[in-house]
Write an enzyme that holds these catalytic residues in place. Structure first.
Site, short mmCIF file in Angstrom:
data_model
loop_
_atom_site.label_atom_id
_atom_site.label_comp_id
_atom_site.label_asym_id
_atom_site.label_seq_id
_atom_site.Cartn_x
_atom_site.Cartn_y
_atom_site.Cartn_z
N LYS A 1 34.68 -62.61 -51.37
CA LYS A 1 34.82 -61.86 -50.11
C LYS A 1 33.97 -62.55 -49.07
CE LYS A 1 36.67 -57.86 -48.65
NZ LYS A 1 37.77 -57.09 -49.25
N1 GLU Z 1 41.36 -57.78 -48.34
C1 GLU Z 1 42.26 -57.24 -49.29
C2 GLU Z 1 41.54 -56.39 -50.31
O1 GLU Z 1 40.49 -55.88 -50.07
C3 GLU Z 1 43.17 -58.27 -49.91
C4 GLU Z 1 42.56 -59.42 -50.60
C5 GLU Z 1 43.54 -60.52 -50.93
O2 GLU Z 1 44.73 -60.36 -50.69
O3 GLU Z 1 43.09 -61.53 -51.43
O4 GLU Z 1 42.04 -56.14 -51.37
#
Ligand code: GLU
Length: 431
Positions: free
Chosen positions: A122
């Site tokens: 993240k």
């Molecule tokens: N930001 C999204 C989540 O929190 C998607 C992450 C992604 O698609 O890699 O799940």
């Protein structure tokens, strides 16, 4: 590159996790709870408490008036035992090192509970994207990409949209990465527009999975989706798509909200007629018979409550006021650990984020596969395969809930942690 990875061990074992309700503190508490239910090597739990690496970068950006402003960005890799890192990039004033680590840990669980071949990652930039012009946003994104380019890549860590970022942001990242690489590399990010190698259905996927899981949860508790009332907090991509689909499937959506407040109508609101907050910021609060506050929305007497805006909205202070029988978490981390305990004591079923909103990362996985195979899938195929993945994950979690008599959150963590623990046991510790 000016990215600086954290020093090994000492600094990292000291990460602050005592800030009440921080994403990191919550993620660690959830790990420990789940670990207590299964036979797991404590060394693996200890490893999973810490991120593999934390990259903090400085991003100088020229504003439209010619001045230069310096922003801070992060990219965290939590655990890659099951595959490359995967997770969103967030542009928000509350982004921090600690929050990014907590959110990366949640991505590890989310990918594991969905059985996707990814680990958790993240990141984000500490910025209010609304304070930037389109040009400033593009320059910030390109420079940020440059600063983290050594730690991302289609085989190592694949960013995606999150709060404050979207398909356009992903296109800029893909372009900035590709220009230096000397070839177009669509697989470096997911959530791109379909014309740039993105997947159909990716934008609506987190909302669609929230709707699918809501339908299954209602069915589990013997309620037909056409008889239930639903309140949805947040009318961004997740909340708006979930509300629209649930309405389409027959549920009565009585309240929707955005940062300005909530629209309420006991007879039901038509979510498909309301532009999303991004499309028309004032439209949401004006959509119902009456306007209520976001706090009042959380306390509505509905069958299903879907917090789909930001984290930490259901806390020890308001958990006793929640009157819904089922809470389906659309946002990441909307329920604090003390609130979770209160809800569980009151027999409110809380279906966790790592399952409910996992449609986003699942369709990201489909997008990544489409890049590898150089072949795009139709929207129908994406929706069918998403449905199948969600039902299979739901079934695995339901089995744990029924067999062990645990909460839905513990059930989801048990599924995820069992897979992670086995993968770590089999691979062992290097060197
Ligand atoms: N930001 C999204 C989540 O929190 C998607 C992450 C992604 O698609 O890699 O799940």
């Amino acid at each position: 590159m000016s990215s600086n990875s954290s020093p090994p061990t000492a600094d990292r074992t000291d990460l602050p996790d005592d800030t009440p309700n921080s994403a990191l503190a919550t993620a660690r508490q959830q790990l420990e709870r789940a670990a207590a239910h299964i036979d797991i090597n404590p060394a693996i739990v200890e490893r999973l408490r810490h991120p593999d690496s934390v990259h903090e970068v400085t991003i100088p950006v020229e504003r439209d008036d010619g001045t230069v402003e310096v922003f801070t960005g992060y990219r965290v890799h939590h655990d890659n035992v099951r595959g490359p890192g995967k997770g969103g990039l967030r542009y928000h004033p509350d982004v921090s090192r600690e929050e990014s680590i907590g959110l990366a840990i949640w991505m590890t669980w989310k990918c594991a509970v969905m059985d996707l071949p990814f680990g958790g990652a993240k990141g984000g930039v500490v910025v209010d994207p609304k304070s930037l012009s389109e040009g400033e946003k593009e320059r910030l994104t390109r420079r940020f990409t440059h600063e983290i380019r050594d730690v991302i890549g289609p085989k190592t860590d694949i960013p995606a949209p999150d709060m404050g970022t979207d398909a356009q942001t992903m296109s800029w990242i893909m372009d900035a990465y590709s220009m230096v690489e000397g070839e177009t590399v669509p697989g470096v990010v997911t959530g791109k527009p379909p014309v740039n190698g993105g997947s159909y259905g990716r934008e609506e996927a987190p909302g669609r999975s929230v709707a699918i899981i809501t339908r299954e949860a209602c069915d589990y508790y013997d309620r037909s989706i056409s008889d239930v009332t639903v309140a949805v907090q947040g009318f961004g991509s997740v909340g708006a798509n979930a509300a629209r689909l649930l309405d389409e499937w027959g549920a009565t959506v009585v309240a929707v909200s955005d940062v300005g407040g909530a629209a309420y109508d006991s007879a039901g609101i038509d979510p498909s007629s309301i532009p999303s907050h991004a499309e028309e910021p004032e439209a949401v609060t004006e959509a119902g018979e009456t306007t209520i506050s976001n706090e009042e929305l959380l306390a509505l007497d509905v069958d299903v409550l879907i917090p789909a805006a930001i984290g930490n909205v259901i806390t020890a202070d308001n958990a006793a006021d929640v009157r819904a029988d089922i809470v389906v978490e659309g946002a990441n981390g909307p329920t604090t650990t003390p609130a979770d305990a209160i809800l569980s004591e009151r027999d409110v079923a809380v279906i966790p984020d790592i399952l409910a909103n996992a449609g986003g990362v699942t369709v990201s996985y489909f997008e990544w596969l489409q890049h590898i195979n150089r072949r795009s899938w139709s929207l129908e195929r994406v929706q069918e395969e998403l449905e199948a993945e969600m039902l299979s994950a739901w079934e695995n979690v339901r089995r744990e809930v029924d067999e062990r008599g645990v909460t839905w959150r513990d059930g989801a963590y048990i599924v995820a942690l069992s897979r992670l623990a086995e993968a770590h046991e089999n691979r062992g510790l290097w060197p």
